[in-house]
Design a protein around this motif. Structure first.
Motif, PDB file in Angstrom:
ATOM      1  N   ILE A 164      -3.324   1.628  15.592  1.00 22.39           N
ATOM      2  CA  ILE A 164      -3.069   1.592  14.205  1.00 22.39           C
ATOM      3  C   ILE A 164      -0.905   1.779  14.281  1.00 22.39           C
ATOM      4  O   ILE A 164      -0.768   2.287  15.264  1.00 22.39           O
ATOM      5  CB  ILE A 164      -2.955   3.350  13.190  1.00 22.39           C
ATOM      6  CG1 ILE A 164      -4.674   3.399  13.202  1.00 22.39           C
ATOM      7  CG2 ILE A 164      -2.817   3.473  11.480  1.00 22.39           C
ATOM      8  CD1 ILE A 164      -4.862   4.714  12.690  1.00 22.39           C
ATOM      9  N   ARG A 165      -0.786   0.880  13.671  1.00 22.87           N
ATOM     10  CA  ARG A 165       0.438   0.932  13.465  1.00 22.87           C
ATOM     11  C   ARG A 165       1.596   0.482  11.829  1.00 22.87           C
ATOM     12  O   ARG A 165       0.479  -0.033  11.114  1.00 22.87           O
ATOM     13  CB  ARG A 165       1.137  -0.207  13.993  1.00 22.87           C
ATOM     14  CG  ARG A 165       2.626  -0.219  14.540  1.00 22.87           C
ATOM     15  CD  ARG A 165       3.287  -1.560  15.102  1.00 22.87           C
ATOM     16  NE  ARG A 165       4.510  -1.558  15.716  1.00 22.87           N
ATOM     17  CZ  ARG A 165       5.000  -2.808  16.095  1.00 22.87           C
ATOM     18  NH1 ARG A 165       4.189  -3.842  17.299  1.00 22.87           N
ATOM     19  NH2 ARG A 165       6.272  -2.852  16.327  1.00 22.87           N
ATOM     20  N   TYR A 166       1.629   1.677  11.630  1.00 18.66           N
ATOM     21  CA  TYR A 166       2.707   1.460  10.098  1.00 18.66           C
ATOM     22  C   TYR A 166       3.986   1.689  10.467  1.00 18.66           C
ATOM     23  O   TYR A 166       4.758   2.696  10.704  1.00 18.66           O
ATOM     24  CB  TYR A 166       1.599   2.216   9.052  1.00 18.66           C
ATOM     25  CG  TYR A 166       1.704   3.775   9.443  1.00 18.66           C
ATOM     26  CD1 TYR A 166       2.251   4.007   8.525  1.00 18.66           C
ATOM     27  CD2 TYR A 166       1.155   4.411  10.006  1.00 18.66           C
ATOM     28  CE1 TYR A 166       2.059   5.609   8.813  1.00 18.66           C
ATOM     29  CE2 TYR A 166       0.740   5.287  10.889  1.00 18.66           C
ATOM     30  CZ  TYR A 166       1.037   6.470   9.471  1.00 18.66           C
ATOM     31  OH  TYR A 166       1.294   7.601   9.675  1.00 18.66           O
ATOM     32  N   PRO A 167       4.357   1.288   9.226  1.00 24.03           N
ATOM     33  CA  PRO A 167       6.258   1.774   8.532  1.00 24.03           C
ATOM     34  C   PRO A 167       5.842   3.209   7.757  1.00 24.03           C
ATOM     35  O   PRO A 167       4.669   3.736   6.945  1.00 24.03           O
ATOM     36  CB  PRO A 167       6.671   0.734   7.988  1.00 24.03           C
ATOM     37  CG  PRO A 167       5.406   0.131   6.819  1.00 24.03           C
ATOM     38  CD  PRO A 167       4.307   0.084   8.612  1.00 24.03           C
ATOM     39  N   VAL A 168       7.119   3.712   8.571  1.00 23.33           N
ATOM     40  CA  VAL A 168       7.172   5.138   7.629  1.00 23.33           C
ATOM     41  C   VAL A 168       8.507   5.631   7.042  1.00 23.33           C
ATOM     42  O   VAL A 168       8.966   5.258   8.097  1.00 23.33           O
ATOM     43  CB  VAL A 168       6.798   6.588   9.043  1.00 23.33           C
ATOM     44  CG1 VAL A 168       8.115   6.108  10.555  1.00 23.33           C
ATOM     45  CG2 VAL A 168       6.467   7.874   8.545  1.00 23.33           C
ATOM     46  N   GLU A 169       8.318   6.528   6.553  1.00 21.73           N
ATOM     47  CA  GLU A 169       9.527   7.078   5.374  1.00 21.73           C
ATOM     48  C   GLU A 169       9.173   8.758   5.204  1.00 21.73           C
ATOM     49  O   GLU A 169       8.440   9.343   5.703  1.00 21.73           O
ATOM     50  CB  GLU A 169       9.438   5.938   3.695  1.00 21.73           C
ATOM     51  CG  GLU A 169       9.604   4.762   3.942  1.00 21.73           C
ATOM     52  CD  GLU A 169      10.266   4.222   2.329  1.00 21.73           C
ATOM     53  OE1 GLU A 169       9.541   4.990   1.602  1.00 21.73           O
ATOM     54  OE2 GLU A 169      10.455   2.727   2.497  1.00 21.73           O
ATOM     55  N   GLY A 170       9.795   8.942   4.181  1.00 22.97           N
ATOM     56  CA  GLY A 170      10.483  10.674   3.920  1.00 22.97           C
ATOM     57  C   GLY A 170       8.997  10.972   4.099  1.00 22.97           C
ATOM     58  O   GLY A 170       8.576  12.417   4.346  1.00 22.97           O
ATOM     59  N   ALA A 171       8.263  10.893   2.985  1.00 23.63           N
ATOM     60  CA  ALA A 171       7.002  10.917   2.192  1.00 23.63           C
ATOM     61  C   ALA A 171       5.635  10.350   2.980  1.00 23.63           C
ATOM     62  O   ALA A 171       4.374  10.420   2.560  1.00 23.63           O
ATOM     63  CB  ALA A 171       6.804  11.434   0.910  1.00 23.63           C
ATOM     64  N   THR A 172       5.491   9.794   3.539  1.00 26.32           N
ATOM     65  CA  THR A 172       4.156   8.537   3.685  1.00 26.32           C
ATOM     66  C   THR A 172       3.525   9.686   3.970  1.00 26.32           C
ATOM     67  O   THR A 172       3.490  10.328   5.181  1.00 26.32           O
ATOM     68  CB  THR A 172       4.906   7.537   4.931  1.00 26.32           C
ATOM     69  OG1 THR A 172       5.827   6.731   4.684  1.00 26.32           O
ATOM     70  CG2 THR A 172       3.357   6.554   5.456  1.00 26.32           C
ATOM     71  N   VAL A 173       1.868   9.188   3.183  1.00 24.97           N
ATOM     72  CA  VAL A 173       0.859   9.994   4.108  1.00 24.97           C
ATOM     73  C   VAL A 173      -0.434   9.255   4.442  1.00 24.97           C
ATOM     74  O   VAL A 173      -0.124   7.760   3.661  1.00 24.97           O
ATOM     75  CB  VAL A 173       0.386  10.571   2.798  1.00 24.97           C
ATOM     76  CG1 VAL A 173      -1.048  11.654   3.367  1.00 24.97           C
ATOM     77  CG2 VAL A 173       0.950  11.698   2.101  1.00 24.97           C
ATOM     78  N   LEU A 174      -0.788   8.719   5.912  1.00 28.79           N
ATOM     79  CA  LEU A 174      -1.685   7.897   5.999  1.00 28.79           C
ATOM     80  C   LEU A 174      -2.819   8.933   6.637  1.00 28.79           C
ATOM     81  O   LEU A 174      -3.139  10.109   6.217  1.00 28.79           O
ATOM     82  CB  LEU A 174      -1.113   7.915   8.013  1.00 28.79           C
ATOM     83  CG  LEU A 174      -2.388   7.062   8.379  1.00 28.79           C
ATOM     84  CD1 LEU A 174      -2.849   5.762   8.434  1.00 28.79           C
ATOM     85  CD2 LEU A 174      -2.172   6.952  10.179  1.00 28.79           C
TER      86      LEU A 174
END
Length: 364
Positions: A23-33
């Motif tokens: 799993i690889r994804y961009p993350v910001e301050g409130a990103t929920v995976l």
């Protein structure tokens, strides 16, 4: 370059398929995976590996610029040094501690004045004011959930990990707290990873969703895209697309595709396919039942079907039809009564072309 979370791991257990997560994804301050899948699929093992509570035999786990695991280089950062907030499925509150004591548990590194200030801030944020001296057994399920979440975020972690955060609650409380949790996560501006098997929670809480089955990550994307556009039949089944049937494209013209499914014709919107053999995927809530053909209906598909079974699920009912292929509809209980739905009844199923999602398949 955008900040990212990278999870690549292999973890084995005796008598079970190995867990192989990528799993690889961009993350910001409130990103929920969202880690989504059935029980036993490997969701919690992936979550615990990110927390440092499980040690994969192989893999890499990176959070932005921090490397928490890199087996090739011998890097294994212990849980206490990852600065992660973790909330288990059963909340794991300390029964002899008060609410304030539970929240303060992870703040021992702070001076007394700062620790008290932080506890007060979190009590206010999670609407726990007035319950400071209560013990967990004196709290409702929703209050216990708030305390567990408050304890997890009080140390101001870099990443919040939640394992089935709403599963221990009754249905009405779960419905209320689902929306409340989304607001809190955005308010905290804290990246989070949440394990759930509930599709409504996935759609409500998630920005990114990884579908997991038998230890494999099948698809990663925005929840609404994954649910409405599963990339293969396995994903469709895991995310709960009730009707997944084999078909063959017989014509494509004017932006529409005509698909033959066991002798029945379905119309779908034209999409890129690798060949004529497809899976046709239809969600139950996209099937509308009609007696005859409703004059105002805009649906392109009107299928005559025979009711096979009717299962009452509270205010809703699951209706299985034989339309030349098995088709599932989800209707209200009042519809069951109005149409006198029962096995053997012949009725029309209306489905819009845009609700028929086609997935390429290789004919065996």
């Amino acid at each position: 370059m955008a900040a990212e979370i990278t999870i690549h791991l292999v973890k084995t257990f005796p008598g079970r398929p190995p867990i192989r997560a990528q799993i690889r994804y961009p993350v910001e301050g409130a990103t929920v995976l969202i880690l989504f899948g059935p029980s036993g699929s490997g969701k919690t093992t992936i979550l615990r590996s990110v927390a440092g509570l499980e040690w994969p035999e192989e893999g890499t786990i990176r959070f932005v610029s921090r490397v928490w695991l890199e087996t090739a280089s011998g890097i294994r950062i212990p849980p206490q040094d990852r600065h992660i907030g973790y909330m288990s499925q059963d909340y794991a509150l300390f029964p002899t501690y008060t609410v304030a004591g539970n929240i303060a548990y992870g703040l021992s590194h702070l001076p007394s004045v700062e620790r008290k200030k932080r506890v007060n801030e979190v009590l206010e944020l999670f609407q726990l004011r007035g319950l400071e001296q209560a013990k967990p057994r004196e709290l409702s399920g929703g209050q216990q959930q708030r305390v567990a979440l408050a304890r997890a975020v009080a140390p101001r972690p870099l990443l919040l990990l939640l394992d089935e955060p709403l599963s221990a609650l009754d249905a009405p409380t779960r419905l209320h707290l689902r929306d409340e949790l989304r607001v809190l996560l955005k308010q905290l501006a804290l990246p989070s990873i949440i394990v759930t098997h509930d599709w409504a929670e996935a759609l409500t809480l998630g920005d990114v969703m990884a579908v997991i089955s038998a230890g494999e990550v099948l698809q990663v994307g925005a929840p609404i895209d994954v649910f409405s556009r599963p990339q293969n039949a396995d994903v469709a089944r895991v995310v709960g697309v009730e009707t997944v049937v084999k078909g063959r494209v017989v014509e494509a013209t004017g932006g529409m595709v005509r698909v033959s499914v066991n002798g029945t014709t379905l119309l779908a919107l034209e999409t890129e396919l690798s060949g004529p053999d497809v899976f046709a995927c239809i969600r139950a809530e996209d099937v509308v039942l009609e007696q005859g053909r409703a004059s105002a209906s805009s649906a392109r598909n009107h299928l005559t079907g025979t009711v096979q079974s009717v299962t009452i699920l509270g205010a809703l009912a699951r209706v299985t039809l034989d339309c030349g292929f098995p088709l599932v509809a989800m209707v209200t209980r009042s519809t069951v009564e109005e149409f006198t739905l029962a096995p053997g009844l012949v009725i029309t199923a209306a489905i819009k072309a845009g609700a028929v999602h086609l997935v390429s398949r290789q004919e065996s």
